[in-house]
Design a protein around this motif. Structure first.
Motif, PDB file in Angstrom:
ATOM      1  N   PRO A   8       0.839  -1.203   0.000  1.00 57.21           N
ATOM      2  CA  PRO A   8       0.000   0.000   0.000  1.00 57.21           C
ATOM      3  C   PRO A   8       0.875   1.256   0.000  1.00 57.21           C
ATOM      4  CG  PRO A   8      -0.579  -1.496   1.806  1.00 57.21           C
ATOM      5  CD  PRO A   8       0.725  -1.940   1.248  1.00 57.21           C
ATOM      6  N   LEU A   9       0.511   2.218  -0.814  1.00 53.68           N
ATOM      7  CA  LEU A   9       1.249   3.480  -0.895  1.00 53.68           C
ATOM      8  C   LEU A   9       0.270   4.636  -0.753  1.00 53.68           C
ATOM      9  CD1 LEU A   9       3.531   2.549  -3.923  1.00 53.68           C
ATOM     10  CD2 LEU A   9       4.221   2.721  -1.536  1.00 53.68           C
ATOM     11  N   ASP A  10       0.738   5.700  -0.094  1.00 52.79           N
ATOM     12  CA  ASP A  10      -0.133   6.862   0.103  1.00 52.79           C
ATOM     13  C   ASP A  10       0.265   8.061  -0.758  1.00 52.79           C
ATOM     14  OD1 ASP A  10       2.144   7.797   1.370  1.00 52.79           O
ATOM     15  OD2 ASP A  10       1.222   8.012   3.339  1.00 52.79           O
ATOM     16  N   GLY A  11       1.253   7.888  -1.600  1.00 52.81           N
ATOM     17  CA  GLY A  11       1.673   8.978  -2.476  1.00 52.81           C
ATOM     18  C   GLY A  11       2.796   9.822  -1.925  1.00 52.81           C
ATOM     19  N   SER A  12       3.238   9.540  -0.711  1.00 49.57           N
ATOM     20  CA  SER A  12       4.306  10.331  -0.101  1.00 49.57           C
ATOM     21  C   SER A  12       5.637   9.587  -0.174  1.00 49.57           C
ATOM     22  CB  SER A  12       3.977  10.617   1.369  1.00 49.57           C
ATOM     23  OG  SER A  12       4.072   9.437   2.150  1.00 49.57           O
ATOM     24  N   ALA A  13       6.724  10.343  -0.057  1.00 48.27           N
ATOM     25  CA  ALA A  13       8.052   9.729  -0.011  1.00 48.27           C
ATOM     26  C   ALA A  13       8.184   8.835   1.220  1.00 48.27           C
ATOM     27  CB  ALA A  13       9.130  10.804  -0.007  1.00 48.27           C
ATOM     28  N   LEU A  14       7.614   9.253   2.344  1.00 47.04           N
ATOM     29  CA  LEU A  14       7.639   8.429   3.547  1.00 47.04           C
ATOM     30  C   LEU A  14       6.900   7.116   3.320  1.00 47.04           C
ATOM     31  CD1 LEU A  14       7.033  11.025   6.410  1.00 47.04           C
ATOM     32  CD2 LEU A  14       9.152   9.838   5.879  1.00 47.04           C
ATOM     33  N   GLY A  15       5.815   7.195   2.602  1.00 43.61           N
ATOM     34  CA  GLY A  15       5.028   5.999   2.315  1.00 43.61           C
ATOM     35  C   GLY A  15       5.745   4.996   1.434  1.00 43.61           C
ATOM     36  N   GLU A  16       6.724   5.465   0.676  1.00 41.21           N
ATOM     37  CA  GLU A  16       7.476   4.595  -0.232  1.00 41.21           C
ATOM     38  C   GLU A  16       8.654   3.893   0.433  1.00 41.21           C
ATOM     39  OE1 GLU A  16       8.604   6.512  -3.908  1.00 41.21           O
ATOM     40  OE2 GLU A  16       6.694   7.584  -3.966  1.00 41.21           O
ATOM     41  N   ALA A  17       8.852   4.091   1.720  1.00 41.25           N
ATOM     42  CA  ALA A  17      10.002   3.494   2.405  1.00 41.25           C
ATOM     43  C   ALA A  17      10.043   1.981   2.250  1.00 41.25           C
ATOM     44  CB  ALA A  17       9.999   3.882   3.883  1.00 41.25           C
ATOM     45  N   ALA A  18       8.897   1.332   2.183  1.00 35.66           N
ATOM     46  CA  ALA A  18       8.859  -0.132   2.082  1.00 35.66           C
ATOM     47  C   ALA A  18       9.305  -0.628   0.711  1.00 35.66           C
ATOM     48  CB  ALA A  18       7.457  -0.645   2.385  1.00 35.66           C
ATOM     49  N   VAL A  19       9.200   0.194  -0.315  1.00 35.11           N
ATOM     50  CA  VAL A  19       9.488  -0.241  -1.679  1.00 35.11           C
ATOM     51  C   VAL A  19      10.928  -0.718  -1.829  1.00 35.11           C
ATOM     52  CG1 VAL A  19       9.643   0.514  -4.094  1.00 35.11           C
ATOM     53  CG2 VAL A  19       7.672   1.175  -2.698  1.00 35.11           C
ATOM     54  N   SER A  20      11.882   0.075  -1.386  1.00 36.27           N
ATOM     55  CA  SER A  20      13.285  -0.328  -1.545  1.00 36.27           C
ATOM     56  C   SER A  20      13.611  -1.542  -0.687  1.00 36.27           C
ATOM     57  CB  SER A  20      14.231   0.833  -1.220  1.00 36.27           C
ATOM     58  OG  SER A  20      14.058   1.245   0.122  1.00 36.27           O
ATOM     59  N   HIS A  21      13.003  -1.653   0.483  1.00 32.73           N
ATOM     60  CA  HIS A  21      13.237  -2.818   1.345  1.00 32.73           C
ATOM     61  C   HIS A  21      12.723  -4.097   0.687  1.00 32.73           C
ATOM     62  CE1 HIS A  21      14.865  -0.972   4.988  1.00 32.73           C
ATOM     63  NE2 HIS A  21      14.101   0.068   4.681  1.00 32.73           N
ATOM     64  N   VAL A  22      11.541  -4.031   0.103  1.00 34.22           N
ATOM     65  CA  VAL A  22      10.980  -5.204  -0.564  1.00 34.22           C
ATOM     66  C   VAL A  22      11.826  -5.571  -1.776  1.00 34.22           C
ATOM     67  CG1 VAL A  22       8.992  -6.091  -1.850  1.00 34.22           C
ATOM     68  CG2 VAL A  22       8.641  -4.842   0.283  1.00 34.22           C
ATOM     69  N   SER A  23      12.232  -4.569  -2.545  1.00 33.95           N
ATOM     70  CA  SER A  23      13.087  -4.829  -3.704  1.00 33.95           C
ATOM     71  C   SER A  23      14.386  -5.515  -3.291  1.00 33.95           C
ATOM     72  CB  SER A  23      13.381  -3.511  -4.428  1.00 33.95           C
ATOM     73  OG  SER A  23      14.183  -3.743  -5.556  1.00 33.95           O
TER      74      SER A  23
END
Length: 157
Positions: A8-23
């Protein structure tokens, strides 16, 4: 390794923190495995709020279908841009945008519908009064969900 991951993403840079970890997690722990990522966004603001001068009232007016379609298209474009990070590694990415009054409820519904094996999301890490005042989508998903939840504490820049 989870095969269907909901982010889930909320459109913020803070919300994207999980993306790099999952990658990174996929690259290190599951190279070559078939992984499906669903990037997910919920539009929860379904009304305009207008302040009426003189009466001191706030009036809410629903967005038109055209306005909602534009908001959805913008959200899909954002999710697709974020998804490029995964696609370059050969990971299947889909993007889903929903309308609802509660992001947590929509995430939980998506978790079930998509048969997610894992929900990976960022948390702002609020505590105390701030958490009480704003609520915590991550906390609601963690407590009410049926699959493991990977919470990444976002660092404010």
């Amino acid at each position: 390794m989870s095969q269907n991951i909901l982010i889930p993403l909320d459109g913020s840079a803070l919300g994207e923190a999980a993306v790099s970890h999952v990658s990174d997690m996929i690259t290190r722990l599951a190279p070559g495995e078939k992984i499906n990522i669903t990037l997910f966004h919920t539009i929860t603001t379904l009304n305009h709020s207008l302040y009426v001068h003189g009466g001191g009232e706030i009036v809410t007016i629903p967005y038109t279908p055209k306005e909602l379609d534009e908001m959805k298209a913008s959200a899909v474009k954002y999710l697709e841009k974020v998804g490029e990070r995964f696609k370059k590694d050969g990971i299947t990415v889909s993007c889903t945008v929903t309308l609802g009054d509660s992001a947590a409820k929509e995430i939980l519904k998506a978790e079930e519908e998509l048969k997610a094996d894992l929900v990976a999301m960022s948390t702002h890490g609020r505590g105390g009064l701030a958490r009480f005042a704003f609520g915590s989508v991550a906390d609601k998903v963690l407590r009410a969900g049926t699959v493991p939840v990977l919470l990444i504490r976002a660092k404010e820049e």
